[in-house]
Design an enzyme around this catalytic site. Structure first.
Site, PDB file in Angstrom:
ATOM      1  N   GLN B 236       3.696   0.208   3.021  1.00 30.78           N
ATOM      2  CA  GLN B 236       2.599   1.053   2.538  1.00 30.78           C
ATOM      3  C   GLN B 236       2.057   1.940   3.662  1.00 30.78           C
ATOM      4  O   GLN B 236       1.273   2.843   3.405  1.00 30.78           O
ATOM      5  CB  GLN B 236       1.467   0.191   1.959  1.00 30.78           C
ATOM      6  CG  GLN B 236       1.818  -0.430   0.601  1.00 30.78           C
ATOM      7  CD  GLN B 236       0.699  -1.251  -0.009  1.00 30.78           C
ATOM      8  OE1 GLN B 236       0.885  -2.430  -0.275  1.00 30.78           O
ATOM      9  NE2 GLN B 236      -0.466  -0.656  -0.256  1.00 30.78           N
ATOM     10  N   ARG B 383      -5.253  -4.509  -4.873  1.00 30.85           N
ATOM     11  CA  ARG B 383      -5.764  -3.424  -5.710  1.00 30.85           C
ATOM     12  C   ARG B 383      -7.267  -3.213  -5.536  1.00 30.85           C
ATOM     13  O   ARG B 383      -8.013  -3.105  -6.502  1.00 30.85           O
ATOM     14  CB  ARG B 383      -5.438  -3.653  -7.173  1.00 30.85           C
ATOM     15  CG  ARG B 383      -5.470  -2.311  -7.906  1.00 30.85           C
ATOM     16  CD  ARG B 383      -4.754  -2.326  -9.217  1.00 30.85           C
ATOM     17  NE  ARG B 383      -4.778  -0.971  -9.755  1.00 30.85           N
ATOM     18  CZ  ARG B 383      -3.853  -0.463 -10.533  1.00 30.85           C
ATOM     19  NH1 ARG B 383      -2.806  -1.176 -10.868  1.00 30.85           N
ATOM     20  NH2 ARG B 383      -3.946   0.772 -10.984  1.00 30.85           N
ATOM     21  N   CYS B 384      -7.702  -3.216  -4.281  1.00 26.81           N
ATOM     22  CA  CYS B 384      -9.087  -2.854  -4.013  1.00 26.81           C
ATOM     23  C   CYS B 384      -9.167  -2.408  -2.582  1.00 26.81           C
ATOM     24  O   CYS B 384      -8.283  -2.659  -1.795  1.00 26.81           O
ATOM     25  CB  CYS B 384     -10.029  -4.032  -4.257  1.00 26.81           C
ATOM     26  SG  CYS B 384      -9.821  -5.397  -3.115  1.00 26.81           S
ATOM     27  N   GLU B 759      -8.205   1.777  -7.573  1.00 23.70           N
ATOM     28  CA  GLU B 759      -8.613   0.386  -7.458  1.00 23.70           C
ATOM     29  C   GLU B 759      -9.898   0.068  -8.202  1.00 23.70           C
ATOM     30  O   GLU B 759     -10.227  -1.093  -8.424  1.00 23.70           O
ATOM     31  CB  GLU B 759      -8.718   0.041  -5.973  1.00 23.70           C
ATOM     32  CG  GLU B 759      -7.346   0.226  -5.302  1.00 23.70           C
ATOM     33  CD  GLU B 759      -7.384   0.219  -3.798  1.00 23.70           C
ATOM     34  OE1 GLU B 759      -8.415   0.628  -3.239  1.00 23.70           O
ATOM     35  OE2 GLU B 759      -6.390  -0.177  -3.185  1.00 23.70           O
TER      36      GLU B 759
END
Lengths: 284, 805
Positions: B236, B383-384, B759
């Protein structure tokens, strides 16, 4: 998730299968839809030097209905069952159960034979076969024999089938009256937290006979004769259902797993059976 | 903005710029199986690696015998810590300032830990040889509970047992990692001690895992002739990987090329550096051949970065009429065997200090204690943004508990405590400056959309019917109002291992009026190739369809810190807009020359510069691009390119209002989501369709976490949820039809006003689902139950409340 190496065989008839089983003994296993065996091989929990794929054996694929007698070949898939209109007409519980097994992708490959023969307590068909008092047809080096589904399961993955025998078909008399297959699971694709197969026949507004089997609540499917007996002669009122549930609870022996503790499973088993009986009675 | 005429509308539509639901350009290849993922990389002579992993959660390694594995035909090497030690690569630094074993050095600290790396000619031989490596373990006492770890004499990390000082200050115990504080402790205690009402609650935010569709993997190829190392991987943050690889290996950075190809989901799981990456690189350097490592699903769940695992205790103080006066939060953070959290380096608990939420809370204090246990390392933001899901879950549960304490409606309690529109920019008690918001408008819109009063009435009727024995189903109304903090981040306080968290965009306009833009980020499914082209289309007046977006190749893309924490649009999106504006500035000079007017006599009109007051005299960007390359213009360099590195002045603060309506079967614990309404305000909206897709995906992952998804351990440290049979991934069947809505409150400091959205739905969704479950039992005395709310735990709640008769 990489299996050990194995030889792959794809015979075109049962004689070929039996010959391979005879030749390789414990080193050989037959493969139906693969949903149990292939993951076990990938996890290296099952070592199978000789894998005998049954996909090319046409004689294992048919569904035949002769009056009320239903015979289903071992390689018939759940997808086939769901879409077989004649079978659905005479034994709708087959479709109702199959629709609750996994998801469409699994059902395209998953077979009745694999589901029944393996002795996996999570599978749905064994309980259903016991409910229907089905006959399992086996073939081995010494010819064919029949075993009642109610006598077949000994322990988890331990069955009356000998190592060199293959399940070729199941057969049963299509039940009249009401039916239901009720299942609770955490998600699509999961095994049952608890499931119940119920058939009910009536006469004069009362239950004349019934059959009840439970799934994934013991190391084998549980056909509860006492639970069914508790319904006979009643109008499936609340007390009768309660008596049937109590009888069933005496017969099951669930274990704790990620689906929950024993107390929860026993409670849900009672609820699921209550709902299954209620629905079967409504349909009877 | 003035109204556009018909011609302008048509030209604007042709660009497919910002605000347009442009279809995703990536999907042609993804839907046809033509993606190029790391496992699609196949090089001549490539070898395959596979790990021997520890079956124990804590054990000493007495010996490792690789001889039988080495004897297998096709096995090239079996690496152990002893082989890596001379290169000083048996340990590696983590992003959190700790270090982590690459291969077990004397002991193992979690089940699934990497012990040896087998390299073979094919994947099957490697797997066979793994079985033949003989490791002699001596089992040690296992600690899976962080509170026990802080009391235990058992030393987990013998390598730092004597270190009193960690990367983030003093260590209180040999299994303690750090204490991190924000806010005013004494003042907060004072407020709580003197408050009219105080609600206290402890909540466990269980350990879970991002579980992307594609697991982690890498292919390393060392070209010994040219001295060049190329690494394809599930990264990522590819540029950071290159820098770290250079620092660790000593290979100069220009000789390392890191490529993130198509990535099948990240959700934080692919931010960190894993032993598999290091081993594939070392094995390639040693053998001179390309080496591939791809983990399987069980390895992914057991050993790569987990998320959450926070024990949070809160005290919230208020007046009798519900005005919140203070908030105290203490967290015991279970980091597993190594502190491998992926946070900005100065923030060992991420942005947990956003835990005052959307509320004007004048006084607050937060302390986080990080602890070692015998579990896998990680602590990524699934996902945050960094620990924001934990923070928002905490405050949104505390609000519900306070509402119970006050015997007040939870929606009204939120309303009277929201930060007001005219308070922005708002300074929070725990140190953040919220950029913009209009919470009351969003909340009112949401409650009206779901007929909140009607729902409460129905719920009350259901409770009565339940008490009368007419139904066995209860109804829960889940509320959540969240404020995210995304777009890390300002270089003055955000860095990863010293590298400032700016991002970048480089644009080349081709002579015929098409373009390529490269960014320092990397899409993992977010649709960057679609949306960044839309930003540029609006900025430079070339159609999005004529703009290629490229990311992930460190040899070609400008340096950037990657994609996670919803930072791509806030940071790289800003860089893209600003680079586009540089292009436009030069284009204006060229247009002025071509039209023989002064620069200031021109005005921008969608896709062209027009002479003010003479609309028939113009040059389109396409014409300008051609001239830039083919016409000698005095004082202007040929070409049309720009690069922009963007250091954001602040974070962005997206927010939203969610409502979930859930029916619960009290007898079986089965929950059914009847309705889910999600209002998101992410500032300027670039592609509404992609936003909606992000919201659906984020909510589904929120549903998963709230209702069943966990990484659970038994007392021996065995992972109980190591396969997708037990690790809950919802299918279409378990997911409701989401209703999406929005308001638009642009960020005042972002060039296009965008805030990021990927997110938000997860951050807001988890407490919303959890609040629905808890709310269903409020009428029967329930205050709080821990997630995940799977069937048996819900059943257990009903059972404890005496609802099973």
């Amino acid at each position: 998730m990489i299996p050990a190496s194995f030889d792959y065989h794809r015979p075109s008839d049962m004689d070929g299968v039996i010959a391979l089983l005879k030749e390789h003994g414990d080193d050989a296993r037959v493969l139906a839809g693969g949903h149990s065996l292939i993951p076990m091989m990938k996890l290296r929990m099952a070592e199978v030097p000789h894998l005998i794929d049954l996909q090319s054996i046409e004689s294992l694929r048919g569904i035949s209905i002769n009056g009320s007698r239903v015979t289903i070949g071992a390689m018939v898939t759940q997808h086939d069952i769901i879409n077989h209109s004649e079978l659905t007409k005479v034994a709708p519980i087959m479709r109702e159960t199959s629709l609750q097994i996994a998801d469409p992708q699994v059902r395209y490959m998953g077979t009745v034979g694999g589901n029944v023969a393996n002795g996996d307590p999570g599978n749905d068909m064994p309980g259903l076969m016991q409910c229907l008092d089905a006959t399992l047809h086996l073939v081995g080096p010494d010819g064919t024999r029949e075993v009642a589904a109610r006598d077949y399961y000994e322990a988890a993955y331990v069955t009356a089938r000998e190592e060199d025998e293959v399940l070729t078909a199941i057969s049963f008399d299509a039940p009249s009256g009401g039916y239901s297959y009720e299942k609770q699971k955490r998600k699509i694709g999961d095994y049952a937290t608890a499931a119940a197969a119920v058939t009910i026949q009536t006469s004069g507004g009362k239950v004349s006979s019934a059959s009840i089997a439970m799934t994934n609540l013991s190391d084998v499917p549980v056909w509860s004769e006492a639970a069914a007996d508790a319904l006979v002669g009643t109008a499936c009122d609340a007390d009768a259902i309660k008596a049937a549930v109590n009888a069933m609870l005496d017969d099951i022996d669930p274990t704790e797993d990620n689906r929950g503790p024993v107390a929860f499973k026993r409670h849900v088993a009672g609820i699921i059976l209550t709902r299954a009986i209620t629905r079967a009675w409504d349909r009877a | 903005m003035k109204d556009l005429n018909e011609d302008q509308v048509a030209r604007s539509a042709n660009l497919k710029g910002m605000g347009c639901s442009r279809k995703r350009v990536e999907d042609a290849r993804f839907t046809q199986g033509k993606g190029n993922y790391v496992d699609d990389v196949k090089l001549p002579g490539m070898l395959h690696g596979d790990f021997v992993r520890s079956p124990y959660a804590h054990a000493r390694i007495k010996s490792i015998d690789t001889s039988k594995a080495m004897a297998v035909d096709g096995v090239i090497a079996v690496l152990t810590a002893a082989d890596l030690a001379p290169l000083n690569l048996h340990w590696m630094p983590t992003l959190a300032g700790d270090k982590q074993m690459v291969l077990a050095d004397g002991k193992v600290l979690f089940q699934g830990q990497e012990v040896a790396f087998v390299v073979a000619k094919d994947r099957f031989i490697a797997a066979d040889a793994v079985e033949l490596v003989e490791v002699d373990y001596e089992e040690l006492p296992v600690i899976v509970n962080p509170f026990e770890a802080l009391q235990s004499d058992v030393v987990l990390r013998e390598d730092i047992a004597d270190q009193k000082e960690g990367a983030h200050g003093p260590r209180k115990h040999h299994n303690h990692i750090f204490t991190w504080e924000a806010g005013e402790e004494a003042a907060t205690n004072d407020v709580i001690d003197n408050a009219e009402v105080v609600a206290t609650e402890t909540m466990y935010y269980h350990r879970t895992h991002p579980c992307p569709l594609e697991t982690c993997g890498s292919v390393a190829s060392m070209d010994k002739v040219n001295g060049k190392l190329t690494v394809w991987g599930t990264f990522q943050a590819p540029h950071v990987v290159r820098t770290v690889a250079s620092l660790l290996s000593g290979i100069e950075e220009h000789n390392i090329r890191v490529i993130s190809p198509d990535i099948g989901g990240g959700f934080g799981n692919k931010v960190g550096v894993y032993p598999g990456y290091v081993c594939s690189i070392v094995a390639s350097i040693v053998t001179g051949k390309p080496v591939k490592w791809i983990e399987d699903r069980m390895e992914n769940l057991m050993s790569t970065a987990f998320a959450r695992d926070y024990w949070m205790t809160g005290k919230i103080a208020a007046t009798k009429d519900g005005k919140i006066t203070g908030l105290h939060c203490h967290v015991t953070a279970d980091h597993g065997a190594f502190d491998a959290c992926a946070d900005p380096t100065k923030f060992p608990a991420g942005f947990m200090n956003i835990c005052t939420g959307s509320y004007d809370i004048p006084t607050a204090y937060l302390a986080v204690d990080g602890v070692y246990t015998n579990k896998a390392p990680g602590g990524v933001s699934y996902r945050c943004s960094f620990r924001v899901t934990e923070a928002v879950y905490f405050i949104e549960r505390m609000i519900e508990v306070l509402a119970i304490e006050l015997n007040m409606d939870a929606a009204e309690l939120r309303r009277i405590n929201f930060i007001k529109k005219d308070q922005f920019p708002y300074q929070s008690a725990l140190g953040w400056e919220y950029d913009s918001g209009d919470y009351h408008t969003a909340w009112d819109k949401a409650l009206k959309a779901v007929d909140y009063e009607g729902l409460r009435k129905e719920q009350a009727e259901r409770v009565e019917a339940f008490k009368r024995g007419e139904t066995r189903s209860l109804m829960g109304i889940g509320l959540s109002f969240f404020t995210e903090i995304v777009g890390a981040g300002p270089v003055k306080n955000c860095d990863i291992l010293g590298m400032g968290m700016f991002d970048s965009c480089e644009i080349r306009i081709h002579p015929t009026g098409s373009a390529i833009a490269r960014l320092g980020t990397i899409s993992q499914g977010q649709g960057h190739a679609t949306t960044f082209a839309q930003i540029l289309a609006s900025e430079i007046g070339l159609p999005a369809d004529s703009i290629t977006i490229e990311e992930g190749d460190t040899d070609t893309a400008p340096y950037g810190l990657g994609t996670y924490g919803s930072r791509s649009t806030p940071v790289a999106g800003a860089a893209t807009a600003l680079a586009g504006r540089k292009i436009r500035a030069k284009a204006q000079m060229i247009a002025a020359y071509l039209l023989e007017v002064h620069d200031d006599d021109l005005e921008w009109d969608i896709d062209r510069f027009v002479v003010k007051g003479a609309p028939e005299r113009f040059k389109t960007m396409k014409e300008i691009a051609y001239a830039a390359y083919n016409q000698a213009i005095p004082g202007v360099e040929p070409g049309l390119e720009a690069v922009s590195y963007y250091d954001p002045p602040n974070m962005t603060y997206p927010f939203g209002a969610y409502v979930c309506v859930m029916d619960i079967d009290v007898d079986t614990g089965v929950q059914t989501i009847r309705r889910f309404y999600a209002l998101d305000d992410c500032g300027t909206r670039i592609n509404p369709m992609i936003i909606e897709g992000q919201v659906h995906g984020g909510l589904t992952e929120a549903l998963a976490v709230a209702l069943g998804q966990e990484i659970a351990y038994d007392d021996m440290g065995n992972v109980k949820t190591g396969t997708l049979m037990d690790f809950f991934l919802p299918t279409a069947w378990e997911v409701p039809n989401y209703e999406t809505d929005h308001t638009v409150t642009p960020s005042p400091h972002h060039p296009i006003g965008a805030k990021g959205v990927g997110e938000s739905p997860h951050v807001g969704g988890v407490p919303c689902f959890s609040n629905a479950v808890n709310d269903a039992f409020r009428a029967f005395g329930n205050r709080h139950t821990h997630m995940p709310h799977d069937h048996w735990r819900i059943w257990q709640t009903a059972n404890k409340l005496g609802l099973h008769g």
